[in-house]
Motif scaffolding. Sequence first.
Motif, PDB file in Angstrom:
ATOM      1  N   ASP A 141       0.839  -1.197   0.000  1.00 11.64           N
ATOM      2  CA  ASP A 141       0.000   0.000   0.000  1.00 11.64           C
ATOM      3  C   ASP A 141       0.876   1.250   0.000  1.00 11.64           C
ATOM      4  OD1 ASP A 141       0.858  -0.230   2.600  1.00 11.64           O
ATOM      5  OD2 ASP A 141      -1.129  -0.542   3.451  1.00 11.64           O
ATOM      6  N   VAL A 142       0.291   2.325  -0.485  1.00 11.38           N
ATOM      7  CA  VAL A 142       1.042   3.565  -0.666  1.00 11.38           C
ATOM      8  C   VAL A 142       1.254   4.218   0.694  1.00 11.38           C
ATOM      9  CG1 VAL A 142       1.014   5.855  -1.733  1.00 11.38           C
ATOM     10  CG2 VAL A 142       0.168   3.861  -3.010  1.00 11.38           C
ATOM     11  N   ALA A 143       2.534   4.419   1.056  1.00  9.65           N
ATOM     12  CA  ALA A 143       2.868   4.967   2.368  1.00  9.65           C
ATOM     13  C   ALA A 143       3.240   6.442   2.293  1.00  9.65           C
ATOM     14  CB  ALA A 143       4.024   4.174   2.980  1.00  9.65           C
ATOM     15  N   GLU A 144       3.634   6.908   1.111  1.00  2.00           N
ATOM     16  CA  GLU A 144       4.003   8.317   0.941  1.00  2.00           C
ATOM     17  C   GLU A 144       3.879   8.631  -0.544  1.00  2.00           C
ATOM     18  OE1 GLU A 144       7.887   9.199   2.623  1.00  2.00           O
ATOM     19  OE2 GLU A 144       7.922  11.165   1.641  1.00  2.00           O
ATOM     20  N   VAL A 145       3.362   9.817  -0.838  1.00  2.00           N
ATOM     21  CA  VAL A 145       3.138  10.182  -2.238  1.00  2.00           C
ATOM     22  C   VAL A 145       4.085  11.310  -2.613  1.00  2.00           C
ATOM     23  CG1 VAL A 145       1.432  11.010  -3.910  1.00  2.00           C
ATOM     24  CG2 VAL A 145       0.717   9.508  -2.046  1.00  2.00           C
ATOM     25  N   GLY A 146       4.862  11.101  -3.687  1.00  2.00           N
ATOM     26  CA  GLY A 146       5.795  12.133  -4.141  1.00  2.00           C
ATOM     27  C   GLY A 146       5.079  13.241  -4.902  1.00  2.00           C
ATOM     28  N   GLU A 147       5.853  14.257  -5.282  1.00  2.00           N
ATOM     29  CA  GLU A 147       5.309  15.387  -6.045  1.00  2.00           C
ATOM     30  C   GLU A 147       4.756  14.935  -7.390  1.00  2.00           C
ATOM     31  OE1 GLU A 147       7.625  19.098  -6.952  1.00  2.00           O
ATOM     32  OE2 GLU A 147       8.528  18.571  -5.006  1.00  2.00           O
ATOM     33  N   SER A 148       3.723  15.597  -7.845  1.00  2.92           N
ATOM     34  CA  SER A 148       3.146  15.398  -9.187  1.00  2.92           C
ATOM     35  C   SER A 148       2.553  14.011  -9.413  1.00  2.92           C
ATOM     36  CB  SER A 148       4.186  15.657 -10.288  1.00  2.92           C
ATOM     37  OG  SER A 148       4.789  16.891 -10.118  1.00  2.92           O
ATOM     38  N   VAL A 149       2.260  13.293  -8.340  1.00  4.17           N
ATOM     39  CA  VAL A 149       1.574  12.008  -8.513  1.00  4.17           C
ATOM     40  C   VAL A 149       0.076  12.286  -8.480  1.00  4.17           C
ATOM     41  CG1 VAL A 149       1.085   9.761  -7.458  1.00  4.17           C
ATOM     42  CG2 VAL A 149       3.432  10.622  -7.532  1.00  4.17           C
ATOM     43  N   ALA A 150      -0.599  11.946  -9.582  1.00  7.46           N
ATOM     44  CA  ALA A 150      -2.013  12.320  -9.686  1.00  7.46           C
ATOM     45  C   ALA A 150      -2.945  11.152  -9.376  1.00  7.46           C
ATOM     46  CB  ALA A 150      -2.291  12.847 -11.089  1.00  7.46           C
ATOM     47  N   GLY A 151      -2.528   9.944  -9.731  1.00 11.60           N
ATOM     48  CA  GLY A 151      -3.482   8.837  -9.734  1.00 11.60           C
ATOM     49  C   GLY A 151      -3.526   7.996  -8.469  1.00 11.60           C
ATOM     50  N   PHE A 152      -2.684   8.301  -7.488  1.00 11.01           N
ATOM     51  CA  PHE A 152      -2.609   7.431  -6.310  1.00 11.01           C
ATOM     52  C   PHE A 152      -2.572   8.258  -5.036  1.00 11.01           C
ATOM     53  CE2 PHE A 152      -1.050   5.117  -9.890  1.00 11.01           C
ATOM     54  CZ  PHE A 152      -1.627   3.864  -9.739  1.00 11.01           C
ATOM     55  N   SER A 153      -3.200   7.730  -4.004  1.00 10.74           N
ATOM     56  CA  SER A 153      -3.141   8.429  -2.722  1.00 10.74           C
ATOM     57  C   SER A 153      -2.784   7.458  -1.607  1.00 10.74           C
ATOM     58  CB  SER A 153      -4.451   9.167  -2.445  1.00 10.74           C
ATOM     59  OG  SER A 153      -5.532   8.498  -3.008  1.00 10.74           O
ATOM     60  N   LEU A 154      -2.508   8.054  -0.470  1.00 12.60           N
ATOM     61  CA  LEU A 154      -2.071   7.305   0.705  1.00 12.60           C
ATOM     62  C   LEU A 154      -3.018   6.130   0.985  1.00 12.60           C
ATOM     63  CD1 LEU A 154       0.414   8.394   2.172  1.00 12.60           C
ATOM     64  CD2 LEU A 154      -1.090   9.237   3.980  1.00 12.60           C
ATOM     65  N   GLY A 155      -2.456   4.958   1.198  1.00  7.53           N
ATOM     66  CA  GLY A 155      -3.269   3.808   1.583  1.00  7.53           C
ATOM     67  C   GLY A 155      -3.792   2.982   0.419  1.00  7.53           C
ATOM     68  N   ASP A 156      -3.663   3.489  -0.818  1.00  4.99           N
ATOM     69  CA  ASP A 156      -4.113   2.688  -1.967  1.00  4.99           C
ATOM     70  C   ASP A 156      -3.375   1.350  -1.997  1.00  4.99           C
ATOM     71  OD1 ASP A 156      -5.869   4.550  -2.928  1.00  4.99           O
ATOM     72  OD2 ASP A 156      -4.562   5.295  -4.534  1.00  4.99           O
ATOM     73  N   HIS A 157      -4.117   0.291  -2.303  1.00  2.91           N
ATOM     74  CA  HIS A 157      -3.484  -1.018  -2.476  1.00  2.91           C
ATOM     75  C   HIS A 157      -3.068  -1.160  -3.936  1.00  2.91           C
ATOM     76  CE1 HIS A 157      -5.554  -3.003   1.239  1.00  2.91           C
ATOM     77  NE2 HIS A 157      -5.104  -1.794   1.499  1.00  2.91           N
ATOM     78  N   VAL A 158      -1.814  -1.513  -4.149  1.00  2.00           N
ATOM     79  CA  VAL A 158      -1.306  -1.557  -5.526  1.00  2.00           C
ATOM     80  C   VAL A 158      -0.420  -2.778  -5.759  1.00  2.00           C
ATOM     81  CG1 VAL A 158      -1.357   0.935  -5.947  1.00  2.00           C
ATOM     82  CG2 VAL A 158       0.654  -0.073  -4.879  1.00  2.00           C
ATOM     83  N   ALA A 159      -0.471  -3.284  -6.999  1.00  2.00           N
ATOM     84  CA  ALA A 159       0.512  -4.264  -7.473  1.00  2.00           C
ATOM     85  C   ALA A 159       1.495  -3.508  -8.355  1.00  2.00           C
ATOM     86  CB  ALA A 159      -0.179  -5.365  -8.265  1.00  2.00           C
ATOM     87  N   VAL A 160       2.706  -4.028  -8.453  1.00  2.00           N
ATOM     88  CA  VAL A 160       3.770  -3.308  -9.152  1.00  2.00           C
ATOM     89  C   VAL A 160       4.186  -4.061 -10.414  1.00  2.00           C
ATOM     90  CG1 VAL A 160       6.137  -2.451  -8.982  1.00  2.00           C
ATOM     91  CG2 VAL A 160       4.626  -2.341  -6.989  1.00  2.00           C
ATOM     92  N   ASP A 161       4.130  -3.350 -11.541  1.00  2.00           N
ATOM     93  CA  ASP A 161       4.734  -3.874 -12.764  1.00  2.00           C
ATOM     94  C   ASP A 161       6.241  -3.650 -12.639  1.00  2.00           C
ATOM     95  OD1 ASP A 161       5.723  -4.398 -15.280  1.00  2.00           O
ATOM     96  OD2 ASP A 161       4.076  -3.419 -16.334  1.00  2.00           O
ATOM     97  N   PRO A 162       7.042  -4.730 -12.615  1.00  4.57           N
ATOM     98  CA  PRO A 162       8.471  -4.551 -12.327  1.00  4.57           C
ATOM     99  C   PRO A 162       9.297  -4.038 -13.503  1.00  4.57           C
ATOM    100  CG  PRO A 162       8.006  -6.871 -12.685  1.00  4.57           C
ATOM    101  CD  PRO A 162       6.676  -6.156 -12.761  1.00  4.57           C
ATOM    102  N   VAL A 163       8.678  -3.860 -14.664  1.00  4.21           N
ATOM    103  CA  VAL A 163       9.434  -3.492 -15.873  1.00  4.21           C
ATOM    104  C   VAL A 163       9.545  -1.972 -15.994  1.00  4.21           C
ATOM    105  CG1 VAL A 163       9.503  -3.646 -18.393  1.00  4.21           C
ATOM    106  CG2 VAL A 163       8.563  -5.547 -17.054  1.00  4.21           C
TER     107      VAL A 163
END
Length: 291
Positions: free
Chosen positions: A64-86
């Motif tokens: 889950d998202v623990a911190e959001v960097g600058e200019s990130v539009a589509g995700f917020s704190l706590g979102d559950h996400v899978a990661v494309d490793p490529v």
Amino acid sequence: MKVVYVEKPRSIMIREAPIPHPGVGEVLLRVRAGGICGSDMHIYHGTNPQAKYPRVIGHEFCGDVAEVGESVAGFSLGDHVAVDPVTSCGFCYPCSIGRHNVCSNMEVFGVHKDGGFAEYVVVGEKNLHKIPSGWPFEKGALVEPFTIAANILSRTECTSSDRVLVFGAGPIGQVILQGVRRTGAVCAVADIVDERLEKALSMGADIAVNTRKTDLEGAMMEWTGGSGAPLIIDAAGASDLFPPMLRMASPAGRIGLLSFSAASSDFVQLEAVKKELSIFGSRLNCSKFPE
Ligand SMILES: [Zn+2]
Ligand SMILES: [Zn+2]
């Protein structure tokens, strides 16, 4: 934070590392689950030619998202996400034709750069894919292996009318089987371990063949009414399988290869040309997470 660190081949440890900070367009992910892939084992054993050491391994992970960097539009704190490793460069030839999973400058989490077997990892927004918050994280970590199946089935243009032979009933063979069933095609699975073959039957394989006990080429000719398999996918990676694959393929058939085996195998050009076979390599995934 703790990370799983492969210092060099056959030297693995859990050690402390600083928690990284997300930059522009990146988030800090709290890793909740990760899958151990065959290629993690290869990095540990020193048999993955792509790997660079020392390395924090892990390319099948979610959190889950623990911190959001600058200019990130589509995700917020706590979102559950899978990661494309490529991750890819965006300007080489394969990137220019939409094949960023074979980017000339590709970096894969856990292989070329530090991966997900860590308490936290920084990931660019474009590599994140939301997963339902009700999913167990273990399920989220399995999205990546399913993208391997989605990629090879797309490369080989698997359709509902196919008869597909999958070599190997390990984890990747099983997810390919599920992908084949999802298209509506019928699937035969070959392996040398009965338990894996039983699993394949329970997951919808039409037939399961133990190649130590049964002549696979004979079984395939029977299964296809003598015409050979339209689509064969090798999820086992034994180099000696390639010549029989050429023989078992139907004229106009396709063969999909996944293994990173460096062993050579006999290639009878006549078999490929007289049947006009198509042979596809498939690596990682090309934007298959949404699928
Ligand atoms: Zn993997
Ligand atoms: Zn590129």
